[in-house]
Design a protein around this motif. Structure first.
Motif, PDB file in Angstrom:
ATOM      1  N   GLY A 296       0.786  -1.223   0.000  1.00  0.00           N
ATOM      2  CA  GLY A 296       0.000   0.000   0.000  1.00  0.00           C
ATOM      3  C   GLY A 296       0.818   1.273   0.000  1.00  0.00           C
ATOM      4  N   THR A 297       2.126   1.197  -0.172  1.00  0.00           N
ATOM      5  CA  THR A 297       2.971   2.389  -0.207  1.00  0.00           C
ATOM      6  C   THR A 297       2.543   3.312  -1.341  1.00  0.00           C
ATOM      7  N   VAL A 298       2.495   4.627  -1.059  1.00  0.00           N
ATOM      8  CA  VAL A 298       2.171   5.635  -2.067  1.00  0.00           C
ATOM      9  C   VAL A 298       3.312   6.637  -2.146  1.00  0.00           C
ATOM     10  N   ASP A 300       3.950  10.126  -3.973  1.00  0.00           N
ATOM     11  CA  ASP A 300       3.140  11.142  -4.656  1.00  0.00           C
ATOM     12  C   ASP A 300       3.884  12.472  -4.661  1.00  0.00           C
ATOM     13  N   ASP A 314       0.200  -3.546  -4.123  1.00  0.00           N
ATOM     14  CA  ASP A 314      -0.589  -2.300  -4.133  1.00  0.00           C
ATOM     15  C   ASP A 314       0.267  -1.062  -3.923  1.00  0.00           C
ATOM     16  N   VAL A 315       1.399  -1.000  -4.552  1.00  0.00           N
ATOM     17  CA  VAL A 315       2.263   0.188  -4.481  1.00  0.00           C
ATOM     18  C   VAL A 315       1.841   1.155  -5.581  1.00  0.00           C
ATOM     19  N   THR A 316       1.767   2.448  -5.240  1.00  0.00           N
ATOM     20  CA  THR A 316       1.353   3.471  -6.199  1.00  0.00           C
ATOM     21  C   THR A 316       2.421   4.555  -6.299  1.00  0.00           C
ATOM     22  N   ILE A 317       2.749   4.905  -7.520  1.00  0.00           N
ATOM     23  CA  ILE A 317       3.643   6.034  -7.796  1.00  0.00           C
ATOM     24  C   ILE A 317       2.871   6.977  -8.697  1.00  0.00           C
ATOM     25  N   ARG A 318       2.665   8.216  -8.262  1.00  0.00           N
ATOM     26  CA  ARG A 318       1.910   9.147  -9.087  1.00  0.00           C
ATOM     27  C   ARG A 318       2.488  10.551  -8.971  1.00  0.00           C
ATOM     28  N   SER A 320       4.977  11.975 -10.177  1.00  0.00           N
ATOM     29  CA  SER A 320       6.377  11.938  -9.757  1.00  0.00           C
ATOM     30  C   SER A 320       7.314  11.767 -10.948  1.00  0.00           C
ATOM     31  N   PHE A 337       2.158  -3.091  -8.920  1.00  0.00           N
ATOM     32  CA  PHE A 337       2.282  -1.653  -8.667  1.00  0.00           C
ATOM     33  C   PHE A 337       1.634  -0.908  -9.829  1.00  0.00           C
ATOM     34  N   GLU A 338       1.363   0.383  -9.605  1.00  0.00           N
ATOM     35  CA  GLU A 338       0.861   1.220 -10.682  1.00  0.00           C
ATOM     36  C   GLU A 338       1.616   2.540 -10.688  1.00  0.00           C
TER      37      GLU A 338
END
Length: 524
Positions: A296-298, A300, A314-318, A320, A337-338
């Motif tokens: 769940g790491t984000v 941002d 469920d890792v998110t990079i946005r 960035s 991841f996304e």
């Protein structure tokens, strides 16, 4: 190795030895044999001191490859003493129809001399004199090649798994090279393969070349280590290659072809303005770990200055910028991841921007490196822009935009590989590749993308690459894509818009794919 003329002379020699064994044949036969020997002797003497790398009676393990594409097949070599290059020879299958032209190149790709094969035998060793003899010097690389305009060449797949030498000629590991651009400098390799092409030289001490030409110094790099093609001058195309999977192609036929002029992205497709970090987002330095282990790491609104290894779900990079790469392992089941509204800048070096399993990419711009995205398994890439791969001055990297494996959805992206060719082996295979080297290529949807023109041999590959461990791709669906073409690239790629797509494979679909200026794009 015997010279080609020595080979021609053998029938006379065998007759003479037969005469000695069967002395009862009589004076008439003796006279005939003597005349034959007298006629052939001056020709034989003229080349009795020549040598080539392979014996004249050598027969390749594979006499006829199934690859039918036009291809340039060659061998990279060096000499240990000054010699004159006088001829080119190659082994021909009955299916390898001409016309055939041989070429001698410097190690950097300058054509030094040419040989035109005429009066060829249906099958076997073919020999042609160079149009001028060339002085070869120790410590420099050279390439000898010939054009097979309809493929069906002969090959020994593992002959160059170790160095081979004979007399003053030596060839290193993976000395067999090819290009799916006939008549151009071949650089691709595949499977340590020899393509049964050879150089014929004469020591300069025995007969000076009548028209000696000293080639300009070439980089004294040793022959590229690794594999040479037996079935795919893999485009990779190519490469190289020949790999029916593609060789592919890396080295341009001329400097003007090695890098295409800039092309614009057609309206309605992703570009630099519609991908990447949205306008107005303020970035701050990322100070977290480069190996992500917390689910769940984000991340941002960050500038990330390292490679992010994803070992959590469920890792998110946005919003960035990643100055590096983002990846997980190929066996990372459940560790997806996304990446959304971001930029991945691999930089002026080798590397893959985003890879391997269970990821989603949305409105992302990827630049640099030798591959933008590797969809090994179960990924989605949409509304994104991949381009600007790096220029590999070492001459090693095979480059591409997106590589597909299995379970991929590649929808509404702008895709290209636009890196220039750098000898001996660096350059683009295609914007989209799919090679069954390590696993089957299957179940991929490629929909509503635009393929910009590429420096590679094709803009896309369909996954059915002969010569690979998994050559049969299925359920590959190309639907409603646009293939760009320009005056410089009327086929989108150097040769084709699409290669290695099997229209008869189960579940494969080719529908609604068009040229950027109108008209239907054929599937092969």
């Amino acid at each position: 190795m015997q010279t080609s003329v020595s080979r021609t002379f053998r029938p006379a020699l065998s007759l003479r030895s037969g005469r000695r064994r069967l002395g009862l044949l009589g004076s008439a036969l003796i006279t005939v044999v003597a005349i034959a020997a007298w006629v052939l002797w001056p020709v034989s003497q003229s080349r009795a001191d020549t040598v080539s790398l392979f014996p004249d009676d050598a027969v390749p393990a594979v006499v006829t490859e199934q690859d039918r594409r036009p291809v340039e097949l060659g061998m990279r070599f060096r000499v240990t003493e000054p010699v004159a290059a006088v001829a080119i020879q190659f082994y021909k299958s009955a299916a390898n129809t001409g016309p055939h032209t041989g070429r001698l190149w410097s190690g950097s790709g300058r054509e030094l001399a040419k040989a035109r094969f005429a009066g060829e035998a249906r099958r076997g060793l073919q020999v042609a004199d160079l149009d001028r003899q060339v002085l070869l010097r120790p410590g420099r690389d050279y390439v000898v090649s010939y054009t097979a305009p309809k493929g069906r060449y002969s090959a020994d797949q593992n002959l160059f798994a170790r160095p081979v030498s004979r007399g003053p000629i030596s060839a290193g590991v993976s000395a067999g090279v090819y290009s799916y651009r006939p008549g151009t400098f071949p650089t691709r390799t595949f499977g340590a393969t020899s393509y049964a092409v050879d150089i014929v030289v004469r020591p300069t001490g025995s007969s000076s070349p009548s028209t000696s030409t000293s080639p300009s110094p070439s980089a004294s790099t040793s022959p590229a280590p690794s594999v040479s093609p037996s079935q795919s001058p893999s485009p990779s195309a190519p490469s190289s290659a020949p790999s029916s999977s593609a060789p592919p192609a890396t080295t341009p036929p001329a400097e003007t072809d090695s890098k295409l002029p800039p092309t614009s992205v057609p309206a309605g497709f992703p570009d630099a303005a519609s991908t990447g970090v949205p306008e107005g987002v303020r970035l701050s330095p990322y100070t977290g770990p480069c190996t992500i282990t917390t689910a769940g790491t984000v991340i941002d609104g960050k500038t990330v200055n390292c490679a992010l290894k994803i070992r959590a779900a469920d890792v998110t990079i946005r919003n960035s910028v990643v100055n590096g790469t983002v990846y997980n392992d190929e066996d990372s089941d459940g560790l997806g991841f996304e990446i959304i509204d971001s930029e991945v800048r691999i930089g002026n070096r080798g590397g893959t921007g985003i890879s391997n399993v269970g990821f989603t990419v949305v409105r992302v711009e990827v630049t640099g490196g030798n591959r933008s995205i590797n969809c090994w398994r179960d990924c989605t890439v949409r509304d994104s822009f991949v381009h600007g791969q790096f220029t590999d001055l070492t001459g090693v990297a095979h480059e591409s935009g997106i590589r597909m494996g299995s379970g991929g959805v590649i929808r509404h992206n702008t895709i290209t590989c636009d890196a220039p060719d750098v000898p001996p082996d660096a350059g683009c295979s295609a914007g989209l590749t799919g090679y069954g080297d390590f696993a089957p290529v299957r179940d991929n949807l490629i929909e509503r993308n635009v393929f910009l023109t590429t420096t590679g041999g094709a803009c896309a590959y369909g996954g059915s690459s002969e010569g690979k461990a998994y050559p049969d791709a299925d359920h590959i669906r190309f639907v409603d894509n646009v293939f760009q073409r320009t005056a410089a690239r009327p086929n989108c790629g150097y040769w084709f818009p699409i290669a290695s797509f099997d229209t008869s494979a189960p579940g494969n679909v080719w529908r609604g794919n068009v040229w950027s200026d109108g008209g239907v794009v054929p599937p092969g």
